[in-house]
Design a protein around this motif. Structure first.
Motif, PDB file in Angstrom:
ATOM      1  N   GLN A 106       0.813  -1.215   0.000  1.00 26.47           N
ATOM      2  CA  GLN A 106       0.000   0.000   0.000  1.00 26.47           C
ATOM      3  C   GLN A 106       0.847   1.265   0.000  1.00 26.47           C
ATOM      4  O   GLN A 106       0.322   2.366  -0.169  1.00 26.47           O
ATOM      5  N   ASN A 107       2.149   1.125   0.218  1.00 24.57           N
ATOM      6  CA  ASN A 107       3.050   2.282   0.203  1.00 24.57           C
ATOM      7  C   ASN A 107       4.187   2.071  -0.798  1.00 24.57           C
ATOM      8  O   ASN A 107       5.318   2.495  -0.569  1.00 24.57           O
ATOM      9  N   HIS A 108       3.872   1.420  -1.917  1.00 23.37           N
ATOM     10  CA  HIS A 108       4.918   1.041  -2.861  1.00 23.37           C
ATOM     11  C   HIS A 108       5.642   2.233  -3.468  1.00 23.37           C
ATOM     12  O   HIS A 108       6.796   2.109  -3.900  1.00 23.37           O
ATOM     13  N   GLU A 109       4.990   3.401  -3.482  1.00 24.72           N
ATOM     14  CA  GLU A 109       5.641   4.578  -4.067  1.00 24.72           C
ATOM     15  C   GLU A 109       6.942   4.931  -3.344  1.00 24.72           C
ATOM     16  O   GLU A 109       7.871   5.469  -3.947  1.00 24.72           O
ATOM     17  N   ARG A 158      -8.360  -5.488   5.971  1.00 23.10           N
ATOM     18  CA  ARG A 158      -8.885  -5.878   4.657  1.00 23.10           C
ATOM     19  C   ARG A 158      -7.947  -5.448   3.534  1.00 23.10           C
ATOM     20  O   ARG A 158      -7.493  -4.298   3.474  1.00 23.10           O
ATOM     21  N   TYR A 159      -7.650  -6.374   2.638  1.00 25.90           N
ATOM     22  CA  TYR A 159      -6.879  -6.079   1.436  1.00 25.90           C
ATOM     23  C   TYR A 159      -7.732  -5.306   0.431  1.00 25.90           C
ATOM     24  O   TYR A 159      -8.911  -5.588   0.239  1.00 25.90           O
ATOM     25  N   PHE A 160      -7.108  -4.316  -0.228  1.00 20.80           N
ATOM     26  CA  PHE A 160      -7.678  -3.633  -1.379  1.00 20.80           C
ATOM     27  C   PHE A 160      -6.645  -3.663  -2.500  1.00 20.80           C
ATOM     28  O   PHE A 160      -5.440  -3.748  -2.237  1.00 20.80           O
ATOM     29  N   PRO A 161      -7.074  -3.602  -3.751  1.00 21.42           N
ATOM     30  CA  PRO A 161      -6.119  -3.662  -4.867  1.00 21.42           C
ATOM     31  C   PRO A 161      -5.072  -2.544  -4.774  1.00 21.42           C
ATOM     32  O   PRO A 161      -5.405  -1.368  -4.590  1.00 21.42           O
ATOM     33  N   HIS A 162      -3.810  -2.932  -4.874  1.00 21.51           N
ATOM     34  CA  HIS A 162      -2.695  -1.987  -4.850  1.00 21.51           C
ATOM     35  C   HIS A 162      -1.533  -2.556  -5.635  1.00 21.51           C
ATOM     36  O   HIS A 162      -1.390  -3.782  -5.748  1.00 21.51           O
ATOM     37  N   TYR A 163      -0.732  -1.677  -6.167  1.00 22.25           N
ATOM     38  CA  TYR A 163       0.559  -2.028  -6.761  1.00 22.25           C
ATOM     39  C   TYR A 163       0.370  -3.061  -7.868  1.00 22.25           C
ATOM     40  O   TYR A 163      -0.312  -2.791  -8.835  1.00 22.25           O
ATOM     41  N   HIS A 164       0.908  -4.273  -7.731  1.00 21.67           N
ATOM     42  CA  HIS A 164       0.816  -5.285  -8.781  1.00 21.67           C
ATOM     43  C   HIS A 164      -0.353  -6.244  -8.601  1.00 21.67           C
ATOM     44  O   HIS A 164      -0.619  -7.051  -9.505  1.00 21.67           O
TER      45      HIS A 164
END
Length: 273
Positions: free
Chosen positions: A79-82, A237-243
């Motif tokens: 979630q913080n891939h940037e 909860r997971y939400f779509p992020h990154y790959h």
């Protein structure tokens, strides 16, 4: 020059002069491993303590939260891939003394201390250590939000200056951690060690078809209870992020996992759902 081994986490990167480690934050200069991202701050905010997440550590307070760049894991849903997956993001240099001054100035806004978070803070071990020592001298709380990937000798040296940790437990099978370039046994040892010395809470992000097995959650919670049944667990909860772009985790499944976890743990919290 000879290759140098980084001894911070289980990766034990063998590095040549000028080469960065797997975490992208540690580099060899003049034959020594240094913290290349020392004081290079990419994120700074005054957050509610519950956002770390910490629910049973000074509830209702705020904490000055900072992050740098780099990580020693490779989660495709980060979630913080940037900042965690980059070393070229703009940053502001902030020395330990300046950071402590900023934290003290925020006391009027309910700030209780400094949280090292956002990317993986322990890859900036030397900076975190120096800041933690300086913070304690000013009676500021020190919080670390980490994936738990650190050698025990390093952790033990730091813990006298740490008031609370939130540690990610990303699954309870070795293969889950292997897929994420991590090491479950090192994380478990970090949890055991930290829980004996400071306040610890655990976060488990539930990712569909990766770590959502009920049997694994029961095994995880039973293990945590053997350390201390009062260790709080945050089920997130997971939400779509990154790959990873799968649909968010099913709410009914999360409710089921939460109820199962309560069989072993006193404090089980909903995360972001």
């Amino acid at each position: 020059m000879k290759n140098v081994v980084c001894d911070l986490c289980f990766h034990h990167c063998v590095l040549k002069e000028g080469q960065r480690g797997f975490c992208r934050a540690r580099i060899v200069k003049h034959g020594k491993i240094i913290c290349e991202n020392y004081g290079k701050i990419t994120s700074l905010a005054l957050d509610p303590i519950e956002k770390k997440p910490l629910r049973r550590f000074h509830p209702g307070s705020n904490i000055l939260s900072i992050g740098s760049y780099g990580c020693n894991m490779r989660c495709p849903f980060c979630q913080n891939h940037e900042i965690s997956m980059s070393e070229t993001i703009p940053y502001h240099p902030i020395s330990p003394a300046t950071l402590v001054e900023l934290a003290c100035a925020k006391r009027k806004d309910g700030n209780i201390g400094i949280a090292f978070t956002y990317n993986e803070p322990l890859i900036s071990y030397e900076y975190v250590f120096d800041c933690a020592v300086a913070a304690k001298a000013k009676d500021l709380a020190v919080v670390i939000v980490s994936n738990g990937m650190i050698e025990t000798t390093k952790l033990l040296a730091l813990l006298p200056y740490v008031d609370a940790m939130n540690i990610d437990l990303k699954g309870f099978q070795d293969n889950i951690y292997e897929e994420l370039a991590g090491n479950l046994e090192q994380v478990k040892e970090t949890i055991r060690c930290a829980a004996a010395h400071t306040h610890v809470e655990i976060t488990s992000l539930i990712v569909p078809r990766r770590n959502d097995a009920i049997a694994d959650m029961l095994k995880q919670c039973k293990w945590l209870a053997q350390i201390d049944a009062n260790i709080p667990l945050h089920i997130t909860r997971y939400f779509p992020h990154y790959h990873q772009l799968d649909a968010p985790t099913d709410i009914q499944l999360l409710e089921h996992l939460l109820q199962e976890a309560k069989q072993y743990l006193t404090y089980v919290y909903k995360g972001n759902w």
